[in-house]
Design a protein around this motif. Structure first.
Motif, short mmCIF file in Angstrom:
data_model
loop_
_atom_site.label_atom_id
_atom_site.label_comp_id
_atom_site.label_asym_id
_atom_site.label_seq_id
_atom_site.Cartn_x
_atom_site.Cartn_y
_atom_site.Cartn_z
N LEU A 36 0.37 4.07 -10.48
CA LEU A 36 0.62 2.64 -10.39
C LEU A 36 2.10 2.33 -10.54
CD1 LEU A 36 -0.45 -0.31 -10.36
CD2 LEU A 36 -0.75 -0.11 -12.85
N LEU A 37 2.62 1.52 -9.63
CA LEU A 37 3.99 1.01 -9.70
C LEU A 37 3.92 -0.51 -9.81
CD1 LEU A 37 7.10 1.23 -9.44
CD2 LEU A 37 6.80 1.09 -6.95
N THR A 38 4.44 -1.07 -10.87
CA THR A 38 4.50 -2.52 -11.02
C THR A 38 5.95 -2.97 -10.94
OG1 THR A 38 4.57 -2.33 -13.44
CG2 THR A 38 2.41 -2.62 -12.42
N LEU A 39 6.17 -4.02 -10.16
CA LEU A 39 7.51 -4.56 -9.94
C LEU A 39 7.52 -6.00 -10.45
CD1 LEU A 39 8.10 -3.18 -6.32
CD2 LEU A 39 8.88 -2.20 -8.49
N PRO A 40 8.04 -6.24 -11.63
CA PRO A 40 7.94 -7.56 -12.27
C PRO A 40 8.52 -8.70 -11.45
CG PRO A 40 8.64 -5.91 -13.85
CD PRO A 40 8.68 -5.25 -12.52
N ASP A 41 9.55 -8.45 -10.64
CA ASP A 41 10.20 -9.53 -9.90
C ASP A 41 9.72 -9.66 -8.47
OD1 ASP A 41 11.80 -10.24 -12.09
OD2 ASP A 41 13.28 -8.69 -11.60
N ALA A 42 8.83 -8.79 -8.04
CA ALA A 42 8.37 -8.79 -6.65
C ALA A 42 7.24 -9.78 -6.45
CB ALA A 42 7.93 -7.40 -6.23
N GLY A 43 7.10 -10.26 -5.22
CA GLY A 43 5.99 -11.11 -4.84
C GLY A 43 4.91 -10.32 -4.14
N HIS A 44 4.38 -10.89 -3.08
CA HIS A 44 3.21 -10.34 -2.39
C HIS A 44 3.55 -9.25 -1.38
CE1 HIS A 44 -0.96 -10.48 -1.24
NE2 HIS A 44 -0.69 -10.80 0.01
N VAL A 45 4.81 -9.16 -0.98
CA VAL A 45 5.21 -8.21 0.07
C VAL A 45 6.35 -7.34 -0.45
CG1 VAL A 45 4.38 -9.49 2.08
CG2 VAL A 45 6.59 -10.08 1.10
N ALA A 46 6.06 -6.53 -1.45
CA ALA A 46 7.09 -5.72 -2.10
C ALA A 46 7.78 -4.78 -1.11
CB ALA A 46 6.48 -4.91 -3.24
N MET A 47 7.07 -4.34 -0.07
CA MET A 47 7.69 -3.41 0.88
C MET A 47 8.77 -4.10 1.72
SD MET A 47 4.95 -4.96 2.20
CE MET A 47 4.29 -5.62 3.74
N MET A 48 8.76 -5.44 1.73
CA MET A 48 9.80 -6.20 2.42
C MET A 48 10.88 -6.63 1.45
SD MET A 48 7.32 -8.54 4.84
CE MET A 48 8.60 -9.05 5.97
N GLU A 49 10.48 -6.93 0.23
CA GLU A 49 11.41 -7.45 -0.76
C GLU A 49 12.19 -6.34 -1.46
OE1 GLU A 49 11.21 -11.19 -3.92
OE2 GLU A 49 9.39 -10.15 -3.33
N TYR A 50 11.51 -5.21 -1.71
CA TYR A 50 12.13 -4.06 -2.39
C TYR A 50 11.79 -2.77 -1.63
CZ TYR A 50 12.85 -7.29 -6.27
OH TYR A 50 13.25 -8.36 -7.04
N PRO A 51 12.21 -2.67 -0.37
CA PRO A 51 11.82 -1.49 0.43
C PRO A 51 12.36 -0.17 -0.14
CG PRO A 51 13.50 -2.79 1.56
CD PRO A 51 13.03 -3.62 0.42
N GLU A 52 13.55 -0.19 -0.74
CA GLU A 52 14.10 1.05 -1.28
C GLU A 52 13.26 1.56 -2.45
OE1 GLU A 52 15.78 -1.79 -1.08
OE2 GLU A 52 17.34 -1.49 0.47
N THR A 53 12.82 0.64 -3.30
CA THR A 53 12.01 1.03 -4.45
C THR A 53 10.66 1.57 -4.02
OG1 THR A 53 13.09 -0.69 -5.76
CG2 THR A 53 11.06 0.23 -6.64
N VAL A 54 10.04 0.90 -3.05
CA VAL A 54 8.74 1.35 -2.55
C VAL A 54 8.88 2.70 -1.85
CG1 VAL A 54 6.86 0.83 -0.94
CG2 VAL A 54 7.85 -1.00 -2.34
N ALA A 55 9.96 2.88 -1.08
CA ALA A 55 10.19 4.15 -0.41
C ALA A 55 10.36 5.29 -1.41
CB ALA A 55 11.41 4.05 0.50
N ALA A 56 11.10 5.02 -2.48
CA ALA A 56 11.31 6.05 -3.50
C ALA A 56 10.00 6.44 -4.16
CB ALA A 56 12.31 5.56 -4.54
N ALA A 57 9.14 5.47 -4.44
CA ALA A 57 7.85 5.75 -5.07
C ALA A 57 6.97 6.58 -4.15
CB ALA A 57 7.15 4.45 -5.45
N PHE A 58 6.99 6.25 -2.85
CA PHE A 58 6.19 7.03 -1.92
C PHE A 58 6.73 8.45 -1.79
CE2 PHE A 58 5.53 8.79 2.32
CZ PHE A 58 4.15 8.94 2.28
N ARG A 59 8.04 8.60 -1.77
CA ARG A 59 8.61 9.95 -1.68
C ARG A 59 8.18 10.80 -2.88
NH1 ARG A 59 12.94 10.82 1.99
NH2 ARG A 59 13.50 8.95 3.19
#
Length: 323
Positions: free
Chosen positions: A287-310
């Motif tokens: 589980l990855l929780t992003l306190p400042d993200a909304g409904h589309v984290a892959m658009m708002e924080y793509p680098e963070t989501v990419a790092a988690a997937f890697r």
């Protein structure tokens, strides 16, 4: 509940002659004819040979463009493709007018079977998260890993901010809303969507806002725009009422693929509290929780989501025989 994501691009066959489909640098679009549906597929040429395939599924009202930033961020990690679900993006409506979760999942499965790309790293956001959960449950042979961003899984206590989206599935409500908002400008509509979907709408650049306005302006000209949105909302709500083996939470428990769950603390449409329940339901989850993200984290924080997937990719690669 799911939400109307960022406006997407309508089929070129019904656009005014001045309109064009936006393709980000490095992306390609193609149309794939399948039994009962025609899907537009957005792809990025693999950075090198031998990369494992990934498929991205957007949310309600969105399109494959919702994944462009993340796809670019995963260059060199996977061979990325994103689909426009029937009736959204640049894909025409399904032949039978069926916009249920099962029908959307069937379209994804048909594409994966026809393309022989599976098993894939499957990504889903919101409505696409529900669709991807069903795909992973019923066809485990097609899914290598599952990444869900704010998946639209049933909630007993729906957030008040999500109620208007759910009401769109009721008969007559969409037509009423269309009449009541006929004087709204496209810019006003886009600002409303951004305020609903982003934790911080200020993260959207002026250029991205302009593109969103242009795309929504084109979408509103489609004769089936509201119908696709309404019927897909109704299909999602219907899926929430299913029990037994067809229930989405029961299907989540059946998923065998390693699963990455991503939830935003400022999500106004999928309750942040659902993160813990999802973590318990998916048997092999992180589980990855992003306190400042909304409904589309892959658009708002793509680098963070990419790092988690890697990290997920490296973990699952190590777990393979001989890894």
């Amino acid at each position: 509940m799911s939400s109307t994501e960022l406006p997407s691009v309508p089929p070129t066959s019904v656009l005014p002659k001045v309109a064009s489909v936006r393709v980000a640098e490095g992306e390609r679009l193609r149309s794939v004819g399948l039994p009962g549906v025609t899907l537009t597929v957005r792809s990025r040429p693999p950075a090198r040979e031998g990369l494992e395939p990934a498929l991205f599924v957007h949310g309600l009202g969105g399109s494959s463009q919702n994944w462009s930033a993340l796809m670019a961020g995963l260059d060199g990690a996977v061979a990325s493709e994103a689909v426009d679900l029937p009736g959204f993006g640049d894909s025409p409506p399904p032949d039978d007018g069926n916009y249920s979760i099962t029908a959307h999942a069937r379209a994804v499965i048909r594409y994966l079977d026809a393309s022989a790309r599976g098993p894939v790293h499957l990504f889903g956001n919101s409505l696409g998260g529900a669709v991807s959960t069903r795909v992973a449950a019923v066809r485990p042979d097609l899914v290598r890993t599952l990444t869900l961003v704010s998946p639209a899984l049933p909630e007993l206590r729906v957030q008040r901010t999500a109620i208007p989206t759910g009401l769109a599935g009721l008969p007559g409500v969409t037509a009423l809303f269309s009449r009541l908002t006929r004087e709204w400008t496209v810019e006003q509509r886009v600002r409303g969507v951004l305020a609903l979907c982003y934790g911080d709408p200020g993260r959207v650049s002026p250029e991205a806002f302009r593109h969103a306005v242009e795309e929504l302006d084109r979408r509103l000209q489609l004769p089936y725009f509201w119908d696709a949105l309404t019927r897909s909302t109704r299909g999602l709500l219907s899926a929430y009422t299913l029990g037994g083996q067809h229930g989405l939470w029961r299907q989540a428990e059946r998923v065998l693929a390693p699963t990455l769950l991503i939830y935003g603390g400022r999500d106004q449409l999928v309750g942040f509290r659902m993160a813990q329940r999802a973590g318990r339901a998916f048997r092999d989850s992180r589980l990855l929780t992003l306190p400042d993200a909304g409904h589309v984290a892959m658009m708002e924080y793509p680098e963070t989501v990419a790092a988690a997937f890697r990290e997920l990719l490296a973990e699952t690669a190590d777990a393979k025989p001989g890894g």
